[in-house]
Design a protein around this motif. Sequence first.
Motif, mmCIF file in Angstrom:
data_model
loop_
_atom_site.group_PDB
_atom_site.id
_atom_site.type_symbol
_atom_site.label_atom_id
_atom_site.label_comp_id
_atom_site.label_asym_id
_atom_site.label_seq_id
_atom_site.Cartn_x
_atom_site.Cartn_y
_atom_site.Cartn_z
ATOM 1 N N PHE A 169 0.922 -1.162 0.103
ATOM 2 C CA PHE A 169 0.184 0.101 -0.091
ATOM 3 C C PHE A 169 0.790 1.229 0.123
ATOM 4 O O PHE A 169 1.616 1.277 0.804
ATOM 5 C CB PHE A 169 -0.795 -0.055 1.098
ATOM 6 C CG PHE A 169 -2.035 -1.170 1.276
ATOM 7 C CD1 PHE A 169 -1.824 -2.329 1.979
ATOM 8 C CD2 PHE A 169 -3.117 -0.799 0.651
ATOM 9 C CE1 PHE A 169 -2.747 -2.840 2.103
ATOM 10 C CE2 PHE A 169 -4.186 -1.627 0.632
ATOM 11 C CZ PHE A 169 -3.925 -3.025 1.496
ATOM 12 N N CYS A 170 0.565 2.269 -0.854
ATOM 13 C CA CYS A 170 1.165 3.844 -0.796
ATOM 14 C C CYS A 170 0.240 4.338 0.073
ATOM 15 O O CYS A 170 -1.063 4.068 0.261
ATOM 16 C CB CYS A 170 1.340 4.047 -2.147
ATOM 17 S SG CYS A 170 -0.401 4.512 -2.981
ATOM 18 N N ALA A 171 0.688 5.280 0.691
ATOM 19 C CA ALA A 171 -0.042 6.212 1.547
ATOM 20 C C ALA A 171 0.641 7.647 1.507
ATOM 21 O O ALA A 171 1.712 7.807 0.992
ATOM 22 C CB ALA A 171 -0.234 5.573 2.878
ATOM 23 N N ALA A 172 -0.269 8.563 1.661
ATOM 24 C CA ALA A 172 0.013 9.897 1.848
ATOM 25 C C ALA A 172 -0.386 10.654 3.167
ATOM 26 O O ALA A 172 -1.508 10.347 3.526
ATOM 27 C CB ALA A 172 -0.475 10.786 0.780
ATOM 28 N N GLY A 173 0.342 11.345 3.574
ATOM 29 C CA GLY A 173 0.030 12.242 4.959
ATOM 30 C C GLY A 173 0.293 13.787 5.089
ATOM 31 O O GLY A 173 1.073 14.074 4.397
ATOM 32 N N ALA A 174 -0.434 14.446 5.635
ATOM 33 C CA ALA A 174 -0.269 15.860 5.620
ATOM 34 C C ALA A 174 0.049 16.466 7.307
ATOM 35 O O ALA A 174 0.766 15.516 7.958
ATOM 36 C CB ALA A 174 -1.491 16.744 5.324
ATOM 37 N N ASN A 175 -0.526 17.319 7.619
ATOM 38 C CA ASN A 175 -0.060 18.046 8.927
ATOM 39 C C ASN A 175 -0.117 17.126 9.980
ATOM 40 O O ASN A 175 0.670 16.845 11.115
ATOM 41 C CB ASN A 175 -1.125 19.204 9.241
ATOM 42 C CG ASN A 175 -0.679 20.400 8.191
ATOM 43 O OD1 ASN A 175 0.432 20.597 7.648
ATOM 44 N ND2 ASN A 175 -1.710 21.075 7.844
#
Lengths: 111, 116
Positions: free
Chosen positions: A89-95
């Motif tokens: 799984f790829c994932a992305a995160g912010a603040n």
Amino acid sequence: QQQVKQSPQSLIVQKGGISIINCAYENTAFDYFPWYQQFPGKGPALLIAIRPDVSEKKEGRFTISFNKSAKQFSLHIMDSQPGDSATYFCAAGANDYKLSFGAGTTVTVRA
Amino acid sequence: EPEVTQTPSHQVTQMGQEVILRCVPISNHLYFYWYRQILGQKVEFLVSFYNNEISEKSEIFDDQFSVERPDGSNFTLKIRSTKLEDSAMYFCASRGVPGLAGYEQFFGPGTRLTVL
């Protein structure tokens, strides 16, 4: 809204070959991009992660390539081994770093 | 190596019953999360928790869900009245303070919830 799109859904590679999984994101606020490996019945395990200030990160046989302008990143698994057979799984995160996951790619490495 | 632990590994319940899923995050971590994964689907964010309060929740996390950190080690997810569609794998995750390695979220092994 699908914030992270992942492809392919599945792939089969011969032992020793290269597996390539691609992800694209929409939210420009994302600034943390991890890849997780998951075996059946287990929790996701962090494999490798990158931040947008670098274009590539390599750890052993695993490499992340990151293209900020295209909003795309990819995982390369070099010299694929049967033990690499798993869902990635790829994932992305912010603040606050809650993660938005891609749909997953099932990798099968044939001996 | 420190790890996130979750109990039980499998919970079977009747529709309408309350369930509590338990997690013990890594001891010096400050941020806690619950995610769920319906069989064969992607991992979905439910809720994040920091400084003893919810920092963000998803649309899935409605009034039937609640989280609590009752002491210095446990982090729980309660579903008040379970529905069939709550059947999923529930993962707890934790992370430390942002820094060189602090962005990393570590996931527990999950609790498989089956609602009959």
